[in-house]
Design a protein around this motif. Sequence first.
Motif, mmCIF file in Angstrom:
data_model
loop_
_atom_site.group_PDB
_atom_site.id
_atom_site.type_symbol
_atom_site.label_atom_id
_atom_site.label_comp_id
_atom_site.label_asym_id
_atom_site.label_seq_id
_atom_site.Cartn_x
_atom_site.Cartn_y
_atom_site.Cartn_z
ATOM 1 N N VAL A 32 0.862 -1.177 0.000
ATOM 2 C CA VAL A 32 0.000 0.000 0.000
ATOM 3 C C VAL A 32 0.898 1.227 0.000
ATOM 4 O O VAL A 32 1.660 1.446 0.944
ATOM 5 C CB VAL A 32 -0.936 0.031 1.226
ATOM 6 C CG1 VAL A 32 -1.807 1.291 1.187
ATOM 7 C CG2 VAL A 32 -1.813 -1.208 1.279
ATOM 8 N N ILE A 33 0.835 2.012 -1.069
ATOM 9 C CA ILE A 33 1.659 3.204 -1.183
ATOM 10 C C ILE A 33 0.747 4.428 -1.210
ATOM 11 O O ILE A 33 -0.464 4.315 -1.382
ATOM 12 C CB ILE A 33 2.556 3.163 -2.433
ATOM 13 C CG1 ILE A 33 1.708 3.140 -3.710
ATOM 14 C CG2 ILE A 33 3.484 1.947 -2.377
ATOM 15 C CD1 ILE A 33 2.541 3.246 -4.986
ATOM 16 N N GLY A 34 1.349 5.594 -1.015
ATOM 17 C CA GLY A 34 0.561 6.814 -0.986
ATOM 18 C C GLY A 34 1.213 7.931 -1.776
ATOM 19 O O GLY A 34 2.406 7.860 -2.103
ATOM 20 N N CYS A 35 0.438 8.949 -2.093
ATOM 21 C CA CYS A 35 0.994 10.143 -2.719
ATOM 22 C C CYS A 35 0.276 11.361 -2.163
ATOM 23 O O CYS A 35 -0.872 11.287 -1.718
ATOM 24 C CB CYS A 35 0.894 10.092 -4.247
ATOM 25 S SG CYS A 35 -0.785 10.050 -4.902
ATOM 26 N N VAL A 52 5.507 12.274 -4.002
ATOM 27 C CA VAL A 52 4.982 13.632 -4.159
ATOM 28 C C VAL A 52 4.480 13.785 -5.588
ATOM 29 O O VAL A 52 5.185 13.438 -6.542
ATOM 30 C CB VAL A 52 6.057 14.696 -3.862
ATOM 31 C CG1 VAL A 52 5.507 16.100 -4.127
ATOM 32 C CG2 VAL A 52 6.542 14.581 -2.423
ATOM 33 N N ILE A 53 3.252 14.286 -5.747
ATOM 34 C CA ILE A 53 2.712 14.561 -7.075
ATOM 35 C C ILE A 53 2.153 15.976 -7.130
ATOM 36 O O ILE A 53 2.074 16.658 -6.110
ATOM 37 C CB ILE A 53 1.622 13.551 -7.501
ATOM 38 C CG1 ILE A 53 0.388 13.666 -6.600
ATOM 39 C CG2 ILE A 53 2.145 12.131 -7.524
ATOM 40 C CD1 ILE A 53 -0.825 12.959 -7.175
ATOM 41 N N GLU A 54 1.742 16.393 -8.318
ATOM 42 C CA GLU A 54 1.198 17.734 -8.509
ATOM 43 C C GLU A 54 -0.194 17.856 -7.874
ATOM 44 O O GLU A 54 -0.881 16.870 -7.650
ATOM 45 C CB GLU A 54 1.099 18.041 -10.004
ATOM 46 C CG GLU A 54 2.428 18.034 -10.731
ATOM 47 C CD GLU A 54 3.274 19.254 -10.401
ATOM 48 O OE1 GLU A 54 2.717 20.234 -9.861
ATOM 49 O OE2 GLU A 54 4.480 19.228 -10.670
ATOM 50 N N ARG A 55 -0.582 19.098 -7.628
ATOM 51 C CA ARG A 55 -1.943 19.364 -7.180
ATOM 52 C C ARG A 55 -2.946 18.962 -8.251
ATOM 53 O O ARG A 55 -2.621 18.951 -9.447
ATOM 54 C CB ARG A 55 -2.124 20.857 -6.869
ATOM 55 C CG ARG A 55 -1.358 21.337 -5.665
ATOM 56 C CD ARG A 55 -1.606 22.820 -5.428
ATOM 57 N NE ARG A 55 -0.893 23.274 -4.241
ATOM 58 C CZ ARG A 55 -1.364 23.205 -3.000
ATOM 59 N NH1 ARG A 55 -2.576 22.712 -2.802
ATOM 60 N NH2 ARG A 55 -0.656 23.628 -1.978
ATOM 61 N N ALA A 56 -4.161 18.661 -7.827
ATOM 62 C CA ALA A 56 -5.189 18.241 -8.777
ATOM 63 C C ALA A 56 -5.525 19.337 -9.776
ATOM 64 O O ALA A 56 -6.022 19.058 -10.870
ATOM 65 C CB ALA A 56 -6.452 17.824 -8.029
#
Length: 310
Positions: A32-35, A52-56
């Motif tokens: 189980v991974i998260g961002c 870390v990803i971009e904002r929606a």
Amino acid sequence: MFFHKILVTGCGGDIGLAVGRILLDEKAADSVIGCDIQEDHAGKVFFDRCFVIERATAPNYIDTLLRLVEEEGVDLVIPTSEPELRTLCTNDFFGRRELFLTANQKAMEIGFDKYRTAELLQKNGLPHPWTQIAADGRPQEFPCILKSRTGCGSKDVCILTEEQYHRQKDYGEDDIFQELIAEDDAEYTCGVFRSSSGEVRSIILRRKLRGGLTGSGIVEVNPEIERLLNAVAMYLDLQGCINVQLRMRAGVPYVFEINPRFSSTVRFRHKLGFSDVIWSIQDRSRNIVDRYQAPVAGRRFYKIYEDVID
């Protein structure tokens, strides 16, 4: 074990953390991974890995999310951030609906629009507070609620007096007025799950707010509310899980909001036996959904803060 690798978005927020901990406790996947949009959060303590990803709202959000899915071999994404869910819905799930665990699109389209929610309730004769678009003119009565038609959470909600109404004067297209149903200690948050076979399950929690979120509450059994929740699920053609918020007045439940996502009470509910995250996964996997033993009335729950060390 249901999936190889599950990705939980918004993993640093209260809902994302709760969903991730449920998945890990129930061993719902090999990993189980998260961002999240930032790196420094408590999710690092609980998830196998965090990214870390971009904002929606960023132009390249879709590309960065799908790239992470491909690089990590993710076979299920559970979005917990409402802005991300709105982006998914608006962009028709990026052509990959089978990848995302959400409520059905109709439930999201109506639930994310508070005015359309009121229209659905009115059309089907379900009790609800009067709701009008602010730009259409003076509210029916004062005081009333001023809120965003499309906003999320309680930060954009306030009680509006007649004096404040005349003082502000200009209201945007996204502003709505809503009837204030003032009853002390009578606000409810209700989980509703409907399987692909049409079975409806619900849990009714009378809650006390703390900082805009549920701080504590008690399980209630109320046939009138249960019938209302079943009707809402039917008229939304619900498949999956939503959260219905309502207030009581003279014994009548008035729905004032439908949140088409997992709730911040999701871990409370799981501990009480209402395992909507696991049921949704089982239903998606075409497995038999675990039986539901409804908690007895009077069971209490409390939100506490937990210290964790990375």
